[in-house]
Design a protein around this motif. Sequence first.
Motif, PDB file in Angstrom:
ATOM      1  N   UNK A   1       0.802  -1.222   0.000  1.00 33.57           N
ATOM      2  CA  UNK A   1       0.000   0.000   0.000  1.00 33.57           C
ATOM      3  C   UNK A   1       0.839   1.279   0.000  1.00 33.57           C
ATOM      4  N   UNK A   2       1.996   1.269   0.657  1.00 31.78           N
ATOM      5  CA  UNK A   2       2.756   2.509   0.786  1.00 31.78           C
ATOM      6  C   UNK A   2       4.216   2.220   1.114  1.00 31.78           C
ATOM      7  N   UNK A   3       5.044   3.253   0.914  1.00 31.43           N
ATOM      8  CA  UNK A   3       6.425   3.266   1.376  1.00 31.43           C
ATOM      9  C   UNK A   3       6.460   4.092   2.657  1.00 31.43           C
ATOM     10  N   UNK A   4       7.325   3.723   3.600  1.00 33.97           N
ATOM     11  CA  UNK A   4       7.268   4.478   4.831  1.00 33.97           C
ATOM     12  C   UNK A   4       8.412   4.242   5.792  1.00 33.97           C
ATOM     13  N   UNK A   5       8.238   4.859   6.970  1.00 30.97           N
ATOM     14  CA  UNK A   5       9.155   4.735   8.100  1.00 30.97           C
ATOM     15  C   UNK A   5       8.359   4.229   9.294  1.00 30.97           C
ATOM     16  N   UNK A   6       8.921   3.249   9.994  1.00 33.22           N
ATOM     17  CA  UNK A   6       8.290   2.670  11.180  1.00 33.22           C
ATOM     18  C   UNK A   6       9.190   2.857  12.390  1.00 33.22           C
ATOM     19  N   UNK A   7       8.586   2.921  13.570  1.00 31.51           N
ATOM     20  CA  UNK A   7       9.321   2.914  14.828  1.00 31.51           C
ATOM     21  C   UNK A   7       8.974   1.636  15.573  1.00 31.51           C
ATOM     22  N   UNK A   8      10.019   0.935  16.039  1.00 32.96           N
ATOM     23  CA  UNK A   8       9.854  -0.324  16.751  1.00 32.96           C
ATOM     24  C   UNK A   8      10.488  -0.216  18.122  1.00 32.96           C
ATOM     25  N   UNK A   9       9.759  -0.645  19.154  1.00 29.23           N
ATOM     26  CA  UNK A   9      10.293  -0.728  20.507  1.00 29.23           C
ATOM     27  C   UNK A   9      10.833  -2.140  20.700  1.00 29.23           C
ATOM     28  N   UNK A  10      12.154  -2.332  20.790  1.00 24.93           N
ATOM     29  CA  UNK A  10      12.700  -3.688  20.892  1.00 24.93           C
ATOM     30  C   UNK A  10      12.413  -4.380  22.212  1.00 24.93           C
ATOM     31  N   UNK A  11      11.949  -3.631  23.213  1.00 29.24           N
ATOM     32  CA  UNK A  11      11.681  -4.241  24.514  1.00 29.24           C
ATOM     33  C   UNK A  11      10.359  -4.990  24.550  1.00 29.24           C
ATOM     34  N   UNK A  12       9.369  -4.532  23.767  1.00 29.33           N
ATOM     35  CA  UNK A  12       8.057  -5.172  23.803  1.00 29.33           C
ATOM     36  C   UNK A  12       7.461  -5.441  22.422  1.00 29.33           C
ATOM     37  N   UNK A  13       8.184  -5.085  21.355  1.00 28.51           N
ATOM     38  CA  UNK A  13       7.674  -5.325  20.010  1.00 28.51           C
ATOM     39  C   UNK A  13       6.664  -4.307  19.533  1.00 28.51           C
ATOM     40  N   UNK A  14       6.472  -3.234  20.292  1.00 27.24           N
ATOM     41  CA  UNK A  14       5.532  -2.203  19.870  1.00 27.24           C
ATOM     42  C   UNK A  14       5.942  -1.577  18.550  1.00 27.24           C
ATOM     43  N   UNK A  15       4.987  -1.421  17.639  1.00 31.60           N
ATOM     44  CA  UNK A  15       5.294  -0.974  16.283  1.00 31.60           C
ATOM     45  C   UNK A  15       4.264   0.032  15.812  1.00 31.60           C
ATOM     46  N   UNK A  16       4.726   1.061  15.110  1.00 33.31           N
ATOM     47  CA  UNK A  16       3.802   1.987  14.459  1.00 33.31           C
ATOM     48  C   UNK A  16       4.499   2.663  13.292  1.00 33.31           C
ATOM     49  N   UNK A  17       3.735   2.910  12.239  1.00 27.86           N
ATOM     50  CA  UNK A  17       4.292   3.642  11.108  1.00 27.86           C
ATOM     51  C   UNK A  17       4.129   5.128  11.371  1.00 27.86           C
ATOM     52  N   UNK A  18       5.192   5.885  11.091  1.00 33.72           N
ATOM     53  CA  UNK A  18       5.198   7.318  11.399  1.00 33.72           C
ATOM     54  C   UNK A  18       5.318   8.174  10.143  1.00 33.72           C
ATOM     55  N   UNK A  19       5.525   7.527   9.004  1.00 36.00           N
ATOM     56  CA  UNK A  19       5.535   8.260   7.740  1.00 36.00           C
ATOM     57  C   UNK A  19       5.050   7.336   6.643  1.00 36.00           C
ATOM     58  N   UNK A  20       4.170   7.858   5.797  1.00 35.14           N
ATOM     59  CA  UNK A  20       3.687   7.120   4.638  1.00 35.14           C
ATOM     60  C   UNK A  20       3.845   7.983   3.402  1.00 35.14           C
ATOM     61  N   UNK A  21       4.370   7.374   2.344  1.00 33.92           N
ATOM     62  CA  UNK A  21       4.556   8.092   1.101  1.00 33.92           C
ATOM     63  C   UNK A  21       4.249   7.218  -0.092  1.00 33.92           C
ATOM     64  N   UNK A  22       4.078   7.873  -1.215  1.00 36.67           N
ATOM     65  CA  UNK A  22       3.774   7.164  -2.461  1.00 36.67           C
ATOM     66  C   UNK A  22       5.024   6.518  -3.035  1.00 36.67           C
ATOM     67  N   UNK A  23       6.190   7.182  -2.821  1.00 38.36           N
ATOM     68  CA  UNK A  23       7.436   6.727  -3.426  1.00 38.36           C
ATOM     69  C   UNK A  23       8.417   6.248  -2.353  1.00 38.36           C
ATOM     70  N   UNK A  24       9.615   5.878  -2.791  1.00 31.17           N
ATOM     71  CA  UNK A  24      10.622   5.295  -1.920  1.00 31.17           C
ATOM     72  C   UNK A  24      11.006   6.214  -0.771  1.00 31.17           C
ATOM     73  N   UNK A  25      11.338   5.575   0.356  1.00 27.80           N
ATOM     74  CA  UNK A  25      11.910   6.263   1.510  1.00 27.80           C
ATOM     75  C   UNK A  25      12.937   5.323   2.133  1.00 27.80           C
ATOM     76  N   UNK A  26      14.065   5.861   2.543  1.00 23.19           N
ATOM     77  CA  UNK A  26      15.068   5.005   3.160  1.00 23.19           C
ATOM     78  C   UNK A  26      16.106   5.848   3.905  1.00 23.19           C
TER      79      UNK A  26
END
Length: 245
Positions: A134-159
């Motif tokens: 559906x989208x290209x994006x950036x995610x934040x992951x909490x390694x202590x509990x596996x909590x995950x959320x996407x914080x940026x969504x775009x139509x094109x590449x992001x890295x």
Amino acid sequence: MTVPALEKPRLDYVDKVVSIPNVELLDLSPDGRFAVVMANHTGSFQLATLPVEGGPLRDLTHGKERVAWARVSNNSLDVAFSRDFGGKEEHQLFRVSLTGGMEEQLAKLPPVRIFDFAWSKQDDRIAFAGATQEFNGIWLLDPSDGGLRDVYRGKHWAYGPDWSRDDSEICFCAKTTDVPTAFELLFLRGDGKGEPKVYTPKPGSENVLPKWHPTERAVLFKTDARGRYELAVYRIDERKLTYLK
């Protein structure tokens, strides 16, 4: 026409050449002691460590499912890495001690192709860039509990996400327009809230691989804004751009 048969010594030589493993440097531990490499000497691409002062490879990961990317934590204790399952480029994130041990899956990710990622300076979060159907994006992951959320969504590449020295900001590059050659720098709050700020030294230019200055609020990046690839530093508070000679 008769094709001459290869002599056994020559076949042995060919076998030795073909058997030479591929080794790719992925990261250095911040304490300067170890290099983390990806090698296929076990039959699939897995992680191994190599002492900077010299020595043999020491396997970190095992199995048939290949490792795609890895980064050492800032405290030089752990290695986060992504695995590609079944060759589908749908990755999961794992962690293993830099000294070896059992692998730990950090989260159960939805189908996502992970490009790259970075530990926060406090090692309490991992920012990764990737793409879903559906989208290209950036995610934040909490390694202590596996909590995950996407914080940026775009139509094109992001890295290329990178954390500022106090973890208050993340800088990454993304294609925010439909100009074929363009990539911009985006600045996002470290907690992922709010809209990112977009910066480009010249509309339509390619600006990639940002890295934060270790003490100042500035980023080093690669740009072709002046018609050729070169390195530049953008000082955010001053809104000042300088080029490295």
